[in-house]
Write an enzyme that holds these catalytic residues in place. Structure first.
Site, PDB file in Angstrom:
ATOM      1  N   LYS A  45       0.856  -1.146   0.030  1.00  0.00           N
ATOM      2  CA  LYS A  45       0.020  -0.088  -0.052  1.00  0.00           C
ATOM      3  C   LYS A  45       0.869   1.067   0.148  1.00  0.00           C
ATOM      4  O   LYS A  45       2.051   1.208   0.144  1.00  0.00           O
ATOM      5  CB  LYS A  45      -0.980   0.024   1.128  1.00  0.00           C
ATOM      6  N   ARG A 143      -9.359  -0.068  15.653  1.00  0.00           N
ATOM      7  CA  ARG A 143      -9.158   0.807  14.335  1.00  0.00           C
ATOM      8  C   ARG A 143     -10.403   0.338  13.431  1.00  0.00           C
ATOM      9  O   ARG A 143     -11.326   1.091  13.154  1.00  0.00           O
ATOM     10  CB  ARG A 143      -7.998   0.623  14.025  1.00  0.00           C
ATOM     11  N   TYR A 271      12.685  31.732   5.502  1.00  0.00           N
ATOM     12  CA  TYR A 271      11.477  32.278   5.789  1.00  0.00           C
ATOM     13  C   TYR A 271      11.548  32.735   7.315  1.00  0.00           C
ATOM     14  O   TYR A 271      11.936  31.950   8.270  1.00  0.00           O
ATOM     15  CB  TYR A 271      10.274  31.484   5.311  1.00  0.00           C
ATOM     16  N   MET A 320       8.954  25.266   0.571  1.00  0.00           N
ATOM     17  CA  MET A 320       8.302  24.281  -0.228  1.00  0.00           C
ATOM     18  C   MET A 320       9.043  23.525  -1.036  1.00  0.00           C
ATOM     19  O   MET A 320       8.745  22.140  -1.229  1.00  0.00           O
ATOM     20  CB  MET A 320       7.318  24.989  -1.050  1.00  0.00           C
TER      21      MET A 320
END
Length: 375
Positions: A45, A143, A271, A320
């Site tokens: 997965k 779950r 930043y 980013m």
């Protein structure tokens, strides 16, 4: 005079190298821990834990994996399109995908009355007979799953539904890697044993039974039943230093130095001026960032990369598309290769430095990062 450049990547870009020979090593090591005749379910997965699901699954099919497991229907469809012919278990099917599951010969995990009723109706409408389904029971992870107390009831309901047949009964261990939770794990093992007895008694036949995940295979070998499941172990992580030494990370994330800066005392980097130099610092800017899976939690000295065998801490906030690292004292230049994680620089250690786990780091690598298959 420019010194020889012997440390560049072959592509000069950010790339995730996927080593199929490492995958084979891991598969064979895990199989060596299971009894002859025990089936092996490979969990692929989430793009095969962030790598490349089709190539990983095809290699595992070639090596002899008996079953595959994915989380969602579209992942199973992609495997079928890639040429996977072995059975594929869909661990978290959704009602909207029932017809697709049947059309592509996928096998759903049923974990609630709603799913059982809904899938049975679709199977009837599609003219199916004894379509394979898997019953998931909740033994403590809380779950997904039918409750253990209803095992017999669920089995008796399915017994009279001719369009369905139970291919397997399974549950999921919550803490099989944790020695401190051994008693809890033993409770789960006992609960699963009772579930199997109840289901088999009502069905009148024995479906496959599977409970052990990677850590379960390694720590609880006496409870293999008919099949075991492995995800993280296939990709090189055993949740224990002893086992990690026997496994090889399949994926290596590498990038390249785009630019080097000389930062003076009092200047800032990135930043919000999150890093401010108290003394002169040499920095390198790298072409990957939180859009590539290196989240902001790795910034400000928590995370690091490796350049020419030296750790270079990430400074300032992760951007980013870029991160900046401190290369003061490291003999490097623009174009040099940078290792984020891999065989010699473990994703486990990098993840731990940021307070997370290897699963999150490796599965989070963006699909915009080019995959390069080796081995």
């Amino acid at each position: 005079m420019l010194r020889p450049d012997n440390n560049k990547t072959s592509t000069g870009e950010t790339v995730l190298e996927i080593d199929l020979s490492a995958l084979e090593n891991n598969y064979r090591y895990l199989v060596s821990h299971i009894a002859p005749g025990t089936r092996f379910m490979a969990v692929v997965k989430a793009f095969a834990y962030g790598s490349e699901a089709a190539r990983i699954a095809l290699k595992l099919q070639e090596l002899g994996a008996d079953y595959f497991a994915v989380a969602y229907t579209n992942e199973g469809v992609a495997l079928r399109d890639a040429g996977i012919t072995r059975p594929i278990l869909v661990l978290h099917p959704q009602p909207i995908s029932y017809k697709t599951i049947i059309a592509r010969c996928l096998e759903p995990a049923l974990y609630s009355e709603n799913l059982l009723e809904g899938f049975a109706k679709t199977a009837r409408d599609e003219g199916q007979k004894e379509y394979p389904v898997h019953l998931k029971f909740n033994t403590g992870l809380n779950r997904l799953g039918f409750t253990p107390e209803h095992a017999g009831k669920i089995a008796s309901e399915i017994k009279i539904i001719p369009c369905l047949r139970v291919a397997s009964v399974f549950s999921h261990l919550a803490a099989s890697e944790d020695p401190a939770e051994k008693e809890f794990t033993k409770d789960q093992l006992r609960s699963f044993a009772r579930i199997c007895i109840s289901v088999e008694k009502e069905l009148g036949y024995r479906p496959l039974r599977h409970l052990l995940n990677t850590s379960g295979i390694l720590n609880y070998p006496d409870h293999q039943y008919d099949m075991v499941r492995s995800g993280i172990g296939l990709y090189g992580f055993g949740n224990d230093a002893v086992y990690d030494s026997k496994l090889t990370p399949v994926a290596s994330l590498k990038t390249v130095i785009s630019q080097i800066h000389e930062i003076g005392a009092g200047e800032s980097v990135g930043y919000n001026r999150a890093f401010r130099a108290s003394t002169p610092v040499r920095t390198a800017t790298l072409p990957l960032g939180h859009a590539d899976g290196i989240g902001r939690q790795y910034g400000n000295g928590k995370g690091y990369v490796t350049i020419r065998g030296n750790r270079a801490p990430i400074i300032g906030n992760v951007c980013m598309d870029m991160i900046m690292v401190d290369v003061t004292g490291i003999d490097c230049r623009e174009g040099d290769e940078v290792v984020v994680f891999g065989k010699e620089s473990s994703a486990d250690l990098l993840a731990a430095a940021a307070g997370t786990i290897s699963y999150e780091l490796i599965t989070g690598i963006s699909q915009r990062v080019r995959r390069k298959i080796t081995g």
